[in-house]
Design an enzyme around this catalytic site. Sequence first.
Site, PDB file in Angstrom:
ATOM      1  N   ASP A  40       0.819  -1.117  -0.073  1.00 52.27           N
ATOM      2  CA  ASP A  40       0.012  -0.018  -0.074  1.00 52.27           C
ATOM      3  C   ASP A  40       0.895   1.307  -0.076  1.00 52.27           C
ATOM      4  O   ASP A  40       1.632   1.484   1.000  1.00 52.27           O
ATOM      5  CB  ASP A  40      -0.822   0.001   1.235  1.00 52.27           C
ATOM      6  N   ASP A 242      -2.286   5.730  -5.422  1.00 50.00           N
ATOM      7  CA  ASP A 242      -2.471   4.719  -4.486  1.00 50.00           C
ATOM      8  C   ASP A 242      -2.630   3.345  -4.870  1.00 50.00           C
ATOM      9  O   ASP A 242      -3.756   2.950  -5.619  1.00 50.00           O
ATOM     10  CB  ASP A 242      -3.678   5.275  -3.460  1.00 50.00           C
TER      11      ASP A 242
END
Length: 364
Positions: A40, A242
Amino acid sequence: MKEKGAATLPAIHGSVVGSGNYIVTVGIGTPKRKFSLIFDTGSDLTWTQCKPCVGFCYQQKEKIFDPKRSKSYRNVSCSSTVCSSLESATGNIPGCASNKTCVYGIQYGDSSFSVGFFAKETLTLTSKDVFPKFLLGCGQNNRGLFRGAAGLLGLGRNKISLVYQTASKYKKRFSYCLPSSSSSTGHLTFGPGIKKSVKFTPLSSAFQGSSFYGLDMTGISVGGEKLPIATTVFSTPGTIIDSGTVITRLPPHAYTVLKTAFRQLMSKYPTAPAVSILDTCYDFSEHETITIPKISFFFNGGVEVDVDVTGIMFPIRASQVCLAFAGNSDPSDVGIFGNVQQHTLEVVYDVAHGQVGFAAGGCS
């Protein structure tokens, strides 16, 4: 082309463990045990679910990590400076357990969360890439959309992220390619190793000092035509890239213009009902071949990124295939370049030089 000094891990689509995110397998502890973690770029803390699961552990693919069985596990004390550094990474003031252990708590954009002990433990990426005393979370109460993965690998821009904890070896540089389906494999690479064709855009100054990788988005094209959207529509809220968000979020006006142009070019296909945040859906069940208009993003520095065809539409079923973008509810909400739109791209994070680069065909 991969250079020496780089560590490459295979990246797989999380559908293998039931998640919409992307997974790498790393070793934790001594002797090391293998765990599937979601990587992430939108958060910093690396954590895995831990026994005894004082609060709650969701179901994961591998056996849950047991710190008692690792020779190298050490809790971080709550009086240490390392403990107080958690606040900038998680947005929460750390707690202190009865045994004086530092307690972290982190919540994600989708309301998933993890709470547990902050610890030092050996992290193994490859047989040659072993990091003793790596700071990570030992999750005792974990709930949300992690679906089968053992936890998270934090690749943000805070001091406790993997990027910074391994900076002396990899010089704050990593890249990945997200495969477009569960039948293909991508990679997550730390260190050098650069394709010649990568085009770089500077990290946005708007997100300086935050954990996020901000990009200055300047426009979108559909079917080769640049959409009439003022750059301020993108620059006012800003945009982050992201790997841990699935669907790209655009400012409401930008999304409306994109959707309108896309619908015009798709008018020959029957529409289908909306699903959740996806409101532009089609029924392709009667069509053998489908032509999907090309979509490209533009970023500061004249960088054009063509979204792979698998990143334009999100299939629910043959009779319901949707445009894989969504509009934010407010013009001031940050835009997000999500992982579906990053399919098959080589995405290079050169944090030391303050830039992110893109090239096509990164998984091949």
